[in-house]
Write a protein that holds these residues in place. Structure first.
Motif, PDB file in Angstrom:
ATOM      1  N   ASP A  18      -9.228  34.486 -55.119  1.00  0.00           N
ATOM      2  CA  ASP A  18      -8.696  35.858 -55.169  1.00  0.00           C
ATOM      3  C   ASP A  18      -7.202  35.938 -54.884  1.00  0.00           C
ATOM      4  N   TYR A  19      -6.678  35.037 -54.037  1.00  0.00           N
ATOM      5  CA  TYR A  19      -5.260  35.092 -53.695  1.00  0.00           C
ATOM      6  C   TYR A  19      -4.394  34.288 -54.669  1.00  0.00           C
ATOM      7  N   ALA A  20      -5.021  33.572 -55.572  1.00  0.00           N
ATOM      8  CA  ALA A  20      -4.325  32.697 -56.511  1.00  0.00           C
ATOM      9  C   ALA A  20      -3.579  31.576 -55.817  1.00  0.00           C
ATOM     10  N   VAL A  21      -3.858  31.341 -54.528  1.00  0.00           N
ATOM     11  CA  VAL A  21      -3.246  30.245 -53.795  1.00  0.00           C
ATOM     12  C   VAL A  21      -4.095  29.967 -52.564  1.00  0.00           C
ATOM     13  N   SER A  22      -4.096  28.720 -52.158  1.00  0.00           N
ATOM     14  CA  SER A  22      -4.762  28.309 -50.924  1.00  0.00           C
ATOM     15  C   SER A  22      -3.910  27.248 -50.267  1.00  0.00           C
ATOM     16  N   GLY A  23      -3.679  27.385 -48.960  1.00  0.00           N
ATOM     17  CA  GLY A  23      -2.862  26.384 -48.293  1.00  0.00           C
ATOM     18  C   GLY A  23      -2.569  26.733 -46.856  1.00  0.00           C
ATOM     19  N   PRO A  24      -1.824  25.870 -46.164  1.00  0.00           N
ATOM     20  CA  PRO A  24      -1.527  26.073 -44.745  1.00  0.00           C
ATOM     21  C   PRO A  24      -0.509  27.185 -44.513  1.00  0.00           C
ATOM     22  N   VAL A  25      -0.575  27.764 -43.326  1.00  0.00           N
ATOM     23  CA  VAL A  25       0.455  28.669 -42.810  1.00  0.00           C
ATOM     24  C   VAL A  25       1.300  27.853 -41.839  1.00  0.00           C
ATOM     25  N   VAL A  26       2.617  27.818 -42.068  1.00  0.00           N
ATOM     26  CA  VAL A  26       3.509  26.945 -41.307  1.00  0.00           C
ATOM     27  C   VAL A  26       4.517  27.786 -40.536  1.00  0.00           C
ATOM     28  N   ARG A  27       4.677  27.452 -39.257  1.00  0.00           N
ATOM     29  CA  ARG A  27       5.729  28.070 -38.425  1.00  0.00           C
ATOM     30  C   ARG A  27       6.451  26.972 -37.675  1.00  0.00           C
ATOM     31  N   ASP A  28       7.776  27.000 -37.732  1.00  0.00           N
ATOM     32  CA  ASP A  28       8.608  26.004 -37.046  1.00  0.00           C
ATOM     33  C   ASP A  28       8.206  24.581 -37.414  1.00  0.00           C
ATOM     34  N   GLY A  29       7.869  24.384 -38.690  1.00  0.00           N
ATOM     35  CA  GLY A  29       7.537  23.059 -39.177  1.00  0.00           C
ATOM     36  C   GLY A  29       6.153  22.563 -38.812  1.00  0.00           C
ATOM     37  N   LYS A  30       5.315  23.410 -38.217  1.00  0.00           N
ATOM     38  CA  LYS A  30       3.972  23.026 -37.809  1.00  0.00           C
ATOM     39  C   LYS A  30       2.941  23.918 -38.494  1.00  0.00           C
ATOM     40  N   VAL A  31       1.824  23.308 -38.877  1.00  0.00           N
ATOM     41  CA  VAL A  31       0.719  24.087 -39.433  1.00  0.00           C
ATOM     42  C   VAL A  31       0.017  24.807 -38.289  1.00  0.00           C
ATOM     43  N   VAL A  32      -0.106  26.136 -38.420  1.00  0.00           N
ATOM     44  CA  VAL A  32      -0.714  26.935 -37.356  1.00  0.00           C
ATOM     45  C   VAL A  32      -1.984  27.641 -37.815  1.00  0.00           C
ATOM     46  N   ALA A  33      -2.180  27.774 -39.118  1.00  0.00           N
ATOM     47  CA  ALA A  33      -3.361  28.476 -39.634  1.00  0.00           C
ATOM     48  C   ALA A  33      -3.461  28.184 -41.122  1.00  0.00           C
ATOM     49  N   PHE A  34      -4.354  28.932 -41.803  1.00  0.00           N
ATOM     50  CA  PHE A  34      -4.583  28.686 -43.221  1.00  0.00           C
ATOM     51  C   PHE A  34      -4.751  30.014 -43.961  1.00  0.00           C
ATOM     52  N   LEU A  35      -4.268  30.014 -45.200  1.00  0.00           N
ATOM     53  CA  LEU A  35      -4.430  31.156 -46.093  1.00  0.00           C
ATOM     54  C   LEU A  35      -5.417  30.774 -47.187  1.00  0.00           C
ATOM     55  N   ASP A  36      -6.557  31.457 -47.221  1.00  0.00           N
ATOM     56  CA  ASP A  36      -7.572  31.198 -48.237  1.00  0.00           C
ATOM     57  C   ASP A  36      -8.472  32.420 -48.297  1.00  0.00           C
ATOM     58  N   SER A  37      -8.857  32.816 -49.493  1.00  0.00           N
ATOM     59  CA  SER A  37      -9.648  34.034 -49.644  1.00  0.00           C
ATOM     60  C   SER A  37     -11.113  33.844 -49.297  1.00  0.00           C
ATOM     61  N   TRP A  38     -11.542  32.608 -49.049  1.00  0.00           N
ATOM     62  CA  TRP A  38     -12.935  32.342 -48.671  1.00  0.00           C
ATOM     63  C   TRP A  38     -12.925  31.439 -47.448  1.00  0.00           C
ATOM     64  N   VAL A  39     -13.108  32.041 -46.270  1.00  0.00           N
ATOM     65  CA  VAL A  39     -13.080  31.277 -45.030  1.00  0.00           C
ATOM     66  C   VAL A  39     -14.465  30.719 -44.710  1.00  0.00           C
ATOM     67  N   ALA A  40     -15.454  31.608 -44.621  1.00  0.00           N
ATOM     68  CA  ALA A  40     -16.868  31.220 -44.468  1.00  0.00           C
ATOM     69  C   ALA A  40     -17.103  30.252 -43.316  1.00  0.00           C
ATOM     70  N   GLY A  41     -16.389  30.471 -42.207  1.00  0.00           N
ATOM     71  CA  GLY A  41     -16.606  29.635 -41.044  1.00  0.00           C
ATOM     72  C   GLY A  41     -16.044  28.242 -41.139  1.00  0.00           C
ATOM     73  N   ARG A  42     -15.267  27.955 -42.168  1.00  0.00           N
ATOM     74  CA  ARG A  42     -14.714  26.606 -42.325  1.00  0.00           C
ATOM     75  C   ARG A  42     -13.523  26.413 -41.400  1.00  0.00           C
ATOM     76  N   ARG A  43     -13.527  25.334 -40.653  1.00  0.00           N
ATOM     77  CA  ARG A  43     -12.370  25.017 -39.816  1.00  0.00           C
ATOM     78  C   ARG A  43     -11.175  24.662 -40.680  1.00  0.00           C
ATOM     79  N   TRP A  44     -11.417  23.978 -41.788  1.00  0.00           N
ATOM     80  CA  TRP A  44     -10.336  23.572 -42.688  1.00  0.00           C
ATOM     81  C   TRP A  44     -10.569  24.215 -44.063  1.00  0.00           C
ATOM     82  N   PRO A  45     -10.179  25.485 -44.225  1.00  0.00           N
ATOM     83  CA  PRO A  45     -10.384  26.176 -45.511  1.00  0.00           C
ATOM     84  C   PRO A  45      -9.304  25.805 -46.517  1.00  0.00           C
ATOM     85  N   VAL A  46      -9.441  24.633 -47.098  1.00  0.00           N
ATOM     86  CA  VAL A  46      -8.447  24.124 -48.046  1.00  0.00           C
ATOM     87  C   VAL A  46      -9.164  23.666 -49.304  1.00  0.00           C
TER      88      VAL A  46
END
Length: 462
Positions: free
Chosen positions: A315-343
């Motif tokens: 749905d978002y036409a993209v899936s990938g990490p959310v990065v702050r200060d050069g570190k991955v802090v979370a993830f952007l994905d339209s289907w999380v479904a309890g996944r720790r690594w929604p990639v």
């Protein structure tokens, strides 16, 4: 993740042992020193206590020999405590052995603070036939999983159709391949399956990989036997490759959705394990994706696990990490479904030296959770992720999909498919690739045109 603590069982005196002590105290002190009374104490049965205490003096006073317990009773007194102790030992063994073999425990999805495995004291323990949840701890603990309906043991047999480790390309990116000899190898795993678009998509992907130095292409085909046409195709490109036959287990083919591509990737993981590869980078690249050549330069630097955005996902036409200060802090994905690594499967790469620290690496047959559970199986922590693609601001891989259609049947009289024209050889090639086939009676009638006018094929070929 909190440690799993185990407490040894304390052995307590059984009720039978206490009864024995009480019965021994009931023996008449006048006869305690005699051998006969000592023998009597050893075989004194608790169930006869009341009767014997009331009648023992009378029997001895009348010159009667003291009654000894029956041999069967003494054996029961002896074996009952032993059975209890043995039961404790069995329970103690099962508790610890089940943990060691990964038959117990559960996974807490909310726990993000478990430590990666250091690789010390590692050993290969095949996963049980059904796995869906995992707990991966440090070398001080044991690897556990909880049974469900998702996985076979990873160490299934392999069927290698053809293989070449020789790089026959003369140049890559205007340099001879010898100029790249010091680069780590990228093991590019491509799951594929027979369909009309299979050969065109593999051809398109191959012409991307032709520009990538130091790469080994693992093509795993969901097919019961080896595809000779694919052997010929892969060998023609000159890229080092391995062609595997890795059909999906039949019991999963009727499930909806089917875990497509899992058997293929598991076969590639097993191939890597059997070759004991600990130098290089693993990447799962589907045959219908589009790859920017810069991606390969990025993932080749992976130290543990690198991640990057994938375009055209859901749905978002993209899936990938959310990065702050050069570190991955979370993830952007339209289907999380309890996944720790929604990639997405194309959104990460793994260093083989790091993966080799985890002998239980696995990808279970659980549709939608393949990436998540694979990354859990290598003990990944969010602090270890290396963002690529300009801190995940660039899309270097696109999830472009070809709309699959059924291979058509063209009605064309086979008597005309001889050497009088090119059509015979052309359709034979199309049939080998699974693109189209011909029939004398089925499908739309083939029409051949000239000067804008269509004619029956017999007009030109007879």
């Amino acid at each position: 993740m909190p440690s799993a603590h185990y407490f040894p069982l304390e052995l307590h005196a059984s009720d039978d042992d206490q009864d024995c002590e009480e019965q021994e105290q009931l023996v008449d002190t006048d006869h305690r020193s005699s051998m006969l009374s000592n023998q009597y104490n050893l075989h004194y049965h608790p169930q006869l206590a009341d009767y014997d205490n009331d009648n023992r003096t009378t029997e001895l006073g009348m010159g009667m020999a003291p009654r000894l317990s029956r041999p069967g009773s003494s054996r029961r007194r002896y074996w009952l405590p032993m059975l209890i102790i043995a039961s404790f030992c069995v329970i103690f063994y099962l508790m610890f052995s089940s943990q060691a073999l990964g038959l117990g425990g559960s996974f807490n999805d909310g726990d993000d603070d478990f430590e990666p495995h250091s690789g010390q004291g590692k050993r290969w323990v095949p996963f049980p036939y059904q796995v869906s949840e995992f707990k991966f701890l440090t070398n001080e603990h044991k690897i556990e999983n909880q049974n469900s309906s998702s996985s076979h043991a990873l160490n299934e047999s392999l069927h290698i159709c053809s293989e070449s480790h020789e790089d026959r390309r003369l140049y890559m990116q205007d340099k001879p391949h010898s100029a790249y000899a010091q680069l780590p190898v990228i093991y590019f795993v491509t799951p594929t399956y027979p369909r009309r678009e299979q050969i065109p998509e593999l051809t398109r992907l191959a012409h991307t990989l032709l520009h990538v130095p130091r790469i080994h292409w693992l093509v795993a085909n969901d097919y019961e036997r080896c595809d000779t046409y694919m052997d010929m195709l892969l060998n023609r490109f000159g890229i080092p490759f391995t062609h595997l036959s890795s059909p999906m287990p039949h019991k999963f083919r009727s499930t909806k959705p089917a875990p497509r591509g899992v058997a293929n990737r598991r076969a590639a993981l097993q191939w890597i394990r059997q070759h004991n590869l600990t130098n290089g980078v693993l990447y799962f690249g589907d045959d219908d994706n589009t790859y920017d050549l810069r991606l390969f330069s990025e993932i080749r630097q992976t130290q543990r696990v690198s991640m990057f955005p994938v375009g055209l996902i859901a749905d978002y036409a993209v899936s990938g990490p959310v990065v702050r200060d050069g570190k991955v802090v979370a993830f952007l994905d339209s289907w999380v479904a309890g996944r720790r690594w929604p990639v997405d499967m194309a959104g990460f790469a793994v260093n083989l030296a790091y993966m080799s620290l985890y002998p239980n690496v696995n990808m279970p047959y659980k549709p939608g959770y393949e990436e998540d559970l694979f990354l859990r199986s290598i003990g990944l922590h969010i602090d270890q992720i290396e963002p690529r693609g300009m801190n995940c601001t660039e899309v270097l891989v696109w999830h472009t999909q070809t709309k699959s259609k059924k291979a058509p049947i063209v009605r064309l009289e086979k008597k005309f498919l001889d050497g009088r024209s090119n059509l015979g050889a052309l359709f034979r090639s199309l049939k080998e690739m699974g693109v189209a086939s011909v029939s004398d009676t089925e499908g739309p009638l083939a029409t051949i045109s000239k000067n804008g006018k269509g004619k029956a094929h017999s007009y030109f070929l007879s």
